[in-house]
Design an enzyme around this catalytic site. Structure first.
Site, PDB file in Angstrom:
ATOM      1  N   GLY A 252       0.806  -1.220   0.000  1.00 58.82           N
ATOM      2  CA  GLY A 252       0.000   0.000   0.000  1.00 58.82           C
ATOM      3  C   GLY A 252       0.834   1.261   0.000  1.00 58.82           C
ATOM      4  N   GLY A 253       2.129   1.133   0.345  1.00 64.35           N
ATOM      5  CA  GLY A 253       3.029   2.277   0.266  1.00 64.35           C
ATOM      6  C   GLY A 253       2.650   3.434   1.166  1.00 64.35           C
TER       7      GLY A 253
ATOM      8  N   GLY B  74      13.904  -4.032  -3.834  1.00 67.79           N
ATOM      9  CA  GLY B  74      14.279  -4.350  -5.203  1.00 67.79           C
ATOM     10  C   GLY B  74      15.426  -3.500  -5.729  1.00 67.79           C
TER      11      GLY B  74
ATOM     12  N   SER C  52       7.867   7.936  -2.675  1.00 66.26           N
ATOM     13  CA  SER C  52       8.616   9.072  -2.139  1.00 66.26           C
ATOM     14  C   SER C  52       8.626   9.031  -0.618  1.00 66.26           C
ATOM     15  CB  SER C  52       7.991  10.384  -2.625  1.00 66.26           C
ATOM     16  OG  SER C  52       6.668  10.512  -2.129  1.00 66.26           O
TER      17      SER C  52
ATOM     18  N   GLY D  30       5.230  24.948   5.652  1.00 61.31           N
ATOM     19  CA  GLY D  30       4.611  24.596   4.382  1.00 61.31           C
ATOM     20  C   GLY D  30       3.102  24.675   4.461  1.00 61.31           C
TER      21      GLY D  30
ATOM     22  N   ILE E 292      -0.661  18.972   2.581  1.00 62.38           N
ATOM     23  CA  ILE E 292      -0.356  18.283   3.839  1.00 62.38           C
ATOM     24  C   ILE E 292      -0.508  19.233   5.018  1.00 62.38           C
ATOM     25  CG2 ILE E 292       1.419  17.052   5.136  1.00 62.38           C
ATOM     26  CD1 ILE E 292       2.597  16.139   2.440  1.00 62.38           C
TER      27      ILE E 292
ATOM     28  N   LEU F 228       0.723  12.350  -6.842  1.00 66.08           N
ATOM     29  CA  LEU F 228      -0.536  11.967  -6.224  1.00 66.08           C
ATOM     30  C   LEU F 228      -0.746  10.473  -6.437  1.00 66.08           C
ATOM     31  CD1 LEU F 228      -2.837  14.898  -7.410  1.00 66.08           C
ATOM     32  CD2 LEU F 228      -1.954  14.555  -5.095  1.00 66.08           C
TER      33      LEU F 228
ATOM     34  N   HIS G 120      -3.423   8.637  -7.052  1.00 70.10           N
ATOM     35  CA  HIS G 120      -4.242   8.237  -8.201  1.00 70.10           C
ATOM     36  C   HIS G 120      -3.543   8.546  -9.527  1.00 70.10           C
ATOM     37  CE1 HIS G 120      -5.527  12.196  -6.686  1.00 70.10           C
ATOM     38  NE2 HIS G 120      -5.710  12.542  -7.935  1.00 70.10           N
TER      39      HIS G 120
ATOM     40  N   HIS H 185     -31.401  16.239  -7.868  1.00 72.68           N
ATOM     41  CA  HIS H 185     -31.788  17.398  -7.043  1.00 72.68           C
ATOM     42  C   HIS H 185     -32.443  16.911  -5.752  1.00 72.68           C
ATOM     43  CE1 HIS H 185     -33.338  21.343  -5.946  1.00 72.68           C
ATOM     44  NE2 HIS H 185     -34.519  20.752  -5.715  1.00 72.68           N
TER      45      HIS H 185
END
Length: 582
Positions: free
Chosen positions: A127-128, A205, A238, A273, A277, A424, A426, A555
């Site tokens: 899942g990173g 890897g 990252s 920042g 995030i 990102l 996605h 609606h």
């Protein structure tokens, strides 16, 4: 419990069945074996998580059944006999992916759909970053914090006819919610890979050559090996970027990785920042009682946002909360403190003059200065590839890696944060799907201008395409400045938003009035993150805005904000005499 009686459907096609059986003997020891359809028992190596390889979907019928019987999970594939269950060209696999984050997962799923034999190498967590230290757990914190904020907003509740007293929360339970959600999604991702026959190779890897990956774990001799593949995808993601001069102790000075654990709630937090995030964590911290100070190097807060959206976001997300900010300054030195005993000290330096201008003392500092590619140790030099000065791997528009001579490696691809095109989750998944298409001879170029982004604050912010400022610059350069048009609408006119007393917000659409081409859309308001996809998909499919005129929006829903933008833009196109043709 895993015999022929466990399979309750019939097929005339060749079947391959794999089961994982857990038995417990009198000594209490657990033994696991893999049983294939021949009845032979084949123990699995500890470093390989495997179910049956999936055959080529293109060969014909694919039937999959997951049957739970006597605690034995069965995955059965009914397939036509096909050499596709074996890798082409004598390789171990058709595709090996280094990195099992969202990008690697998306690429693996699509590759199996294309009939490829796939392995994925992962040395950390399935899942990173997104699932374990990013998108997923942060949304759990935001959900909890958002509920706390609502329940503490007496004015808002009174308008709805509700009164609530003595609102409280348990920090550890909120932290557990984030941890448990990450664990659940991680397990779901792993099982989804196993269920379609992807081999998960545990280890870090490294490329030996353009067709060989070596994987291993430090200090472990029982894990690792070499595998060969016709194609390789690098999807290593990252890590948080920490500027020089900032000392991380993980307790009083920390990155988002640490903050997601919610070990404590400081009274005063400085956030270095003011991007996605930083904004999301300011939403969490202020809802739970903290005061926040933003430290931003650029002249404006929220520098990546459309300026008009940023102005409204500042009013809704910053000005009416216990937040202040310093802009055009750098945090050149940050010294950790001791929680509850000694403050953290921050030395602020003017961005232009590089002179010290101030010093702050706060309880904690969150470093939210972006992310750096995780590309060290990949063996890139062995395939004649050099990263740029920031560590990103160069790729072309097919996601093929570019070597030091400027030529693409036709079978080595890089997706996600490691290539730096659009950091990102996605986007990484979409790039992975595109790479798989290209390696299978189906030319595909992902339109990155169609990839949406969202900030899950309360209210949410989302956008796709160019900001108005960038669009005007491009229009000037490309000679269509007089054709550029912008329309806007407010959430205050939306029935659903008003019903929830969430009328603060706006939407703006940027387009060409001569053709109807959609250039960008920006939203801030209730459910903004969910609504942006209407225009991101239109950009991807190259649908001019006037062709959306006859789509129907339920609606009352906030999607009618999009409907209003479509109506206004269509009127502008028709008035200008445009018909959506270039």
């Amino acid at each position: 419990g895993c015999g022929p009686d466990s399979i309750k459907f019939s097929t005339k096609r060749t079947m391959k069945v794999s089961c994982s059986i857990t038995t417990k003997g009198s000594a209490g020891r657990v033994a696991r074996s893999s049983i294939v359809s021949s009845g032979q028992i084949a123990p699995l190596p500890s470093h390989v998580v495997r179910l049956s390889s999936v055959a080529n979907r293109n060969a014909g019928v694919f039937v999959k059944a997951a049957i739970q019987r006597n605690s034995c999970a069965v995955v059965a594939s009914a397939v036509s006999p096909s050499p596709s269950v074996n890798a082409a060209g004598g390789y171990d696999y058709d595709l090996v992916i280094i990195g099992a984050g969202v990008g690697g997962h998306g690429a693996a799923m699509h590759a199996v759909d294309m009939g490829m034999k796939v392995a994925i190498v992962e040395g950390h967590d399935i899942g990173g970053t997104c699932v374990n230290r990013g998108c997923v757990p942060s949304k759990a914190l935001l959900a909890a914090a958002g509920e706390v904020r609502k329940l503490k907003d007496a004015h808002h509740l009174k308008a709805l006819g509700i009164a609530v007293d003595n609102v409280s929360f348990d920090r550890q339970d909120i932290a557990n919610h984030a941890k448990n959600l990450a664990s659940t999604i991680q397990g779901n991702l792993q099982r989804s890979l196993e269920a379609i026959g992807v081999d998960i190779l545990i280890g870090q890897g490294r490329l030996v050559d353009a067709h060989t990956v070596k994987y291993s774990l430090p200090g472990r001799v029982d894990v690792g090996g070499n595998v060969t593949a016709k194609n390789i995808i690098i999807a290593t993601g990252s890590v948080p970027f920490v500027p020089p001069g900032i000392e991380i102790d993980g307790k009083t000075v920390f990155t988002s990785d640490h903050a997601l654990k919610m070990d404590w709630i400081p009274d005063w937090v400085a956030i270095i920042g003011s991007g996605y995030i930083g904004l999301e964590f300011s939403d969490v911290y202020t809802a739970l009682g903290s005061e926040v100070t933003f430290i931003e190097a650029l002249p404006n807060i929220m520098p990546g946002f459309d300026k008009e959206i940023a102005k409204l976001a500042q009013r809704l997300l910053i000005n009416n909360r216990k937040i202040d900010f310093h802009t055009n300054v750098l945090a050149t030195k940050v010294t950790p403190g001791v929680a509850g005993v000694k403050p953290v000290t921050i030395e602020l330096t003017d961005f232009n003059t590089k002179e010290k201008v101030d010093e702050l003392e706060v309880d904690a500092v969150l470093v939210a200065t972006g992310r750096a590619p995780y590309t060290n140790g990949l063996g890139l030099k062995d395939i004649n590839v050099e990263t740029d000065r920031r560590g990103f791997i160069p790729v072309n528009d097919k996601m093929q890696v570019i070597d030091a001579s400027g030529k693409p490696l036709t079978n080595v691809f890089c997706i996600g944060d490691a290539n730096g095109k659009y950091m990102l989750a996605h986007a990484a998944s979409s790039q992975g799907i595109s790479a798989v298409e290209n390696m299978n001879g189906n030319p595909h170029v992902l339109d990155h201008s169609s990839i949406p982004a969202a900030c899950f604050t309360h209210p949410e912010v989302s956008f796709v395409g160019l900001t108005e400022e960038a669009a005007r610059d491009e229009a000037e350069k490309e000679g269509f400045a007089d054709k550029l048009e912008v329309v806007k609408t407010a959430f205050k006119a939306n029935s659903k938003a008003l019903a929830e007393i969430e009328g603060d917000g706006m939407g703006k659409l940027i387009f060409r009035k001569d053709t109807g081409q959609i250039i960008g859309c920006h939203l801030i308001g209730l459910h903004a993150a969910d609504m942006i996809h209407e225009f991101s998909n239109a950009i991807s499919l190259k649908i001019p805005v006037q062709d959306l005129m006859f789509t129907v929006h339920s609606h009352p829903t906030t999607s009618e904000v999009m409907e209003m933008l479509i109506h206004q833009a269509t009127h502008a196109v028709h008035t200008a005499g445009g018909h959506g043709k270039k």
